[in-house]
Design a protein around this motif. Structure first.
Motif, PDB file in Angstrom:
ATOM      1  N   VAL A  97     110.494  -3.468 -72.757  1.00  0.00           N
ATOM      2  CA  VAL A  97     111.044  -2.324 -72.314  1.00  0.00           C
ATOM      3  C   VAL A  97     109.939  -1.189 -72.088  1.00  0.00           C
ATOM      4  O   VAL A  97     109.044  -1.152 -72.866  1.00  0.00           O
ATOM      5  CB  VAL A  97     112.132  -1.811 -73.605  1.00  0.00           C
ATOM      6  N   PRO A  98     110.223  -0.386 -71.014  1.00  0.00           N
ATOM      7  CA  PRO A  98     109.218   0.809 -70.922  1.00  0.00           C
ATOM      8  C   PRO A  98     109.241   1.541 -72.062  1.00  0.00           C
ATOM      9  O   PRO A  98     110.193   1.689 -72.666  1.00  0.00           O
ATOM     10  CB  PRO A  98     110.000   1.490 -69.662  1.00  0.00           C
ATOM     11  N   ASP A  99     108.015   2.068 -72.194  1.00  0.00           N
ATOM     12  CA  ASP A  99     107.758   3.011 -73.740  1.00  0.00           C
ATOM     13  C   ASP A  99     108.096   4.410 -73.155  1.00  0.00           C
ATOM     14  O   ASP A  99     107.205   5.086 -72.899  1.00  0.00           O
ATOM     15  CB  ASP A  99     106.247   2.665 -73.801  1.00  0.00           C
ATOM     16  N   GLY A 100     109.448   4.666 -73.580  1.00  0.00           N
ATOM     17  CA  GLY A 100     109.869   6.177 -73.348  1.00  0.00           C
ATOM     18  C   GLY A 100     109.091   6.985 -74.162  1.00  0.00           C
ATOM     19  O   GLY A 100     109.686   8.371 -74.144  1.00  0.00           O
ATOM     20  N   GLY A 101     108.647   6.549 -75.444  1.00  0.00           N
ATOM     21  CA  GLY A 101     108.178   7.437 -76.451  1.00  0.00           C
ATOM     22  C   GLY A 101     106.670   7.256 -76.067  1.00  0.00           C
ATOM     23  O   GLY A 101     106.071   8.337 -77.241  1.00  0.00           O
ATOM     24  N   ALA A 102     106.014   7.120 -75.099  1.00  0.00           N
ATOM     25  CA  ALA A 102     104.670   7.018 -74.813  1.00  0.00           C
ATOM     26  C   ALA A 102     104.020   8.522 -74.980  1.00  0.00           C
ATOM     27  O   ALA A 102     104.693   9.290 -74.129  1.00  0.00           O
ATOM     28  CB  ALA A 102     104.170   6.188 -73.684  1.00  0.00           C
ATOM     29  N   PRO A 103     102.862   8.924 -75.279  1.00  0.00           N
ATOM     30  CA  PRO A 103     102.327  10.417 -75.102  1.00  0.00           C
ATOM     31  C   PRO A 103     102.051  10.403 -73.601  1.00  0.00           C
ATOM     32  O   PRO A 103     102.345  11.645 -73.349  1.00  0.00           O
ATOM     33  CB  PRO A 103     100.758  10.120 -75.739  1.00  0.00           C
ATOM     34  N   ASP A 104     101.979   9.632 -72.730  1.00  0.00           N
ATOM     35  CA  ASP A 104     101.837   9.706 -71.420  1.00  0.00           C
ATOM     36  C   ASP A 104     102.713   8.731 -70.715  1.00  0.00           C
ATOM     37  O   ASP A 104     102.407   7.643 -70.354  1.00  0.00           O
ATOM     38  CB  ASP A 104     100.325   9.671 -70.972  1.00  0.00           C
ATOM     39  N   PRO A 105     103.927   9.230 -70.377  1.00  0.00           N
ATOM     40  CA  PRO A 105     105.089   8.257 -69.915  1.00  0.00           C
ATOM     41  C   PRO A 105     104.781   7.710 -68.531  1.00  0.00           C
ATOM     42  O   PRO A 105     104.898   6.961 -68.088  1.00  0.00           O
ATOM     43  CB  PRO A 105     106.273   9.305 -69.680  1.00  0.00           C
ATOM     44  N   ARG A 106     103.946   8.794 -67.833  1.00  0.00           N
ATOM     45  CA  ARG A 106     103.502   8.074 -66.331  1.00  0.00           C
ATOM     46  C   ARG A 106     102.680   7.138 -66.276  1.00  0.00           C
ATOM     47  O   ARG A 106     102.770   6.141 -65.539  1.00  0.00           O
ATOM     48  CB  ARG A 106     103.041   9.304 -65.743  1.00  0.00           C
ATOM     49  N   GLN A 107     101.656   7.232 -67.147  1.00  0.00           N
ATOM     50  CA  GLN A 107     100.590   5.902 -67.476  1.00  0.00           C
ATOM     51  C   GLN A 107     101.622   4.670 -67.987  1.00  0.00           C
ATOM     52  O   GLN A 107     101.312   3.551 -67.735  1.00  0.00           O
ATOM     53  CB  GLN A 107      99.719   6.270 -68.462  1.00  0.00           C
ATOM     54  N   ALA A 108     102.333   4.948 -68.915  1.00  0.00           N
ATOM     55  CA  ALA A 108     103.217   3.843 -69.648  1.00  0.00           C
ATOM     56  C   ALA A 108     104.153   3.246 -68.245  1.00  0.00           C
ATOM     57  O   ALA A 108     104.189   2.009 -68.300  1.00  0.00           O
ATOM     58  CB  ALA A 108     104.185   4.476 -70.498  1.00  0.00           C
ATOM     59  N   ALA A 109     104.611   3.798 -67.498  1.00  0.00           N
ATOM     60  CA  ALA A 109     105.358   3.334 -66.265  1.00  0.00           C
ATOM     61  C   ALA A 109     104.358   2.496 -65.284  1.00  0.00           C
ATOM     62  O   ALA A 109     104.577   1.515 -64.945  1.00  0.00           O
ATOM     63  CB  ALA A 109     105.815   4.544 -65.598  1.00  0.00           C
TER      64      ALA A 109
END
Length: 255
Positions: A97-109
């Motif tokens: 599942v995409p990491d919606g709690g990541a410090p950098d959501p754009r990098q997570a995407a």
């Protein structure tokens, strides 16, 4: 494109589940694209009734809210865990599942998009459709070749999802979503649609112009799309467009 029209919402789940069960039987380690929302959830309930081994199946969720705390019951990570992973006996390590709690959501995407590619792409992508034509969280105006990214939710989408939260103010304003270009790379797209409130947008998506104004219209450009809709959702589809129409549960079958 093939369109199966069935009498009820529960029947859409049964028909779509039958399609997925056949895929998994032929390819036990199939990669499934997992959608949440009102229309796709009956699919997983029906699929759980099939005697098919799911332990080797890999899954990628379509989207996730940005900013919800870990374990929030309405995060898509929790919905997927509850409704899909546990119900179907999937290996949690194989469900992403995409990491919606990541410090950098754009990098997570970007990382998520790359992970789908490393898995060899998605065999069957399950989809629903929003009232404004969004698929995943690709809102109107999304580029038809867009990749997995951070997206701002429209007010209409937030209002539609408010029923899952304690108050409308609790609905997040952003998400990470697979892009339209990412979705279109799946080998088979399976769109499940229920309810009279989806009839107008379904007709626009399948039989109107292909435009970013109706993101789901991009499905017209895919080589293998199956639509499973109940009669209410299919009510405004124009006849004679070359689709396959199947009515089940004792109704007539027409091709």
């Amino acid at each position: 494109m093939e369109i199966f029209v069935v009498p009820t919402a529960s029947a859409t789940g049964s028909v779509a589940a039958g399609i997925l069960a056949a895929v998994v039987r032929s390819k036990p380690d199939a990669v499934l694209g997992l959608a949440t929302g009102g229309s796709p959830l009956p699919v997983y309930r029906a699929l759980a009734e099939h005697s098919v081994e799911m332990g080797a199946v890999r899954g990628f969720a379509l989207d996730e809210y940005v900013g919800l705390p870990a374990g929030h019951p309405e995060s898509y990570a929790e919905v997927v865990r509850r409704e899909v992973t546990v119900r179907l006996g999937l290996d949690p390590a194989k469900v992403a599942v995409p990491d919606g709690g990541a410090p950098d959501p754009r990098q997570a995407a970007a990382n998520y998009d790359a992970a789908i590619a490393r898995a060899g792409g998605i065999d069957v992508q399950i989809l629903g459709i929003g009232h404004n034509g969004h698929i995943a969280f690709n809102e109107p105006g999304s580029a038809l070749d867009s990749r997995t990214r951070v997206e701002v939710l429209t007010e209409r989408t937030r209002q539609a999802n408010a029923r899952y939260f304690a108050s409308p103010e609790d609905v997040p304003t952003q998400c990470i979503t697979q892009g339209l270009g990412t979705i279109m790379e799946a080998r088979h797209l399976l769109l499940v649609v229920n309810g009279a409130d989806k009839a107008e947008i379904l007709a626009a998506a399948l039989q109107g112009p292909v435009s970013s104004d109706c993101p789901a219209s991009v499905l017209q450009r895919h080589a293998h799309v199956t639509v499973v809709a109940d009669e209410a959702a299919a009510a405004k589809l124009a006849p004679g467009t070359g689709e396959v129409t199947v009515r089940v549960a004792g109704a007539a079958v027409g091709v």
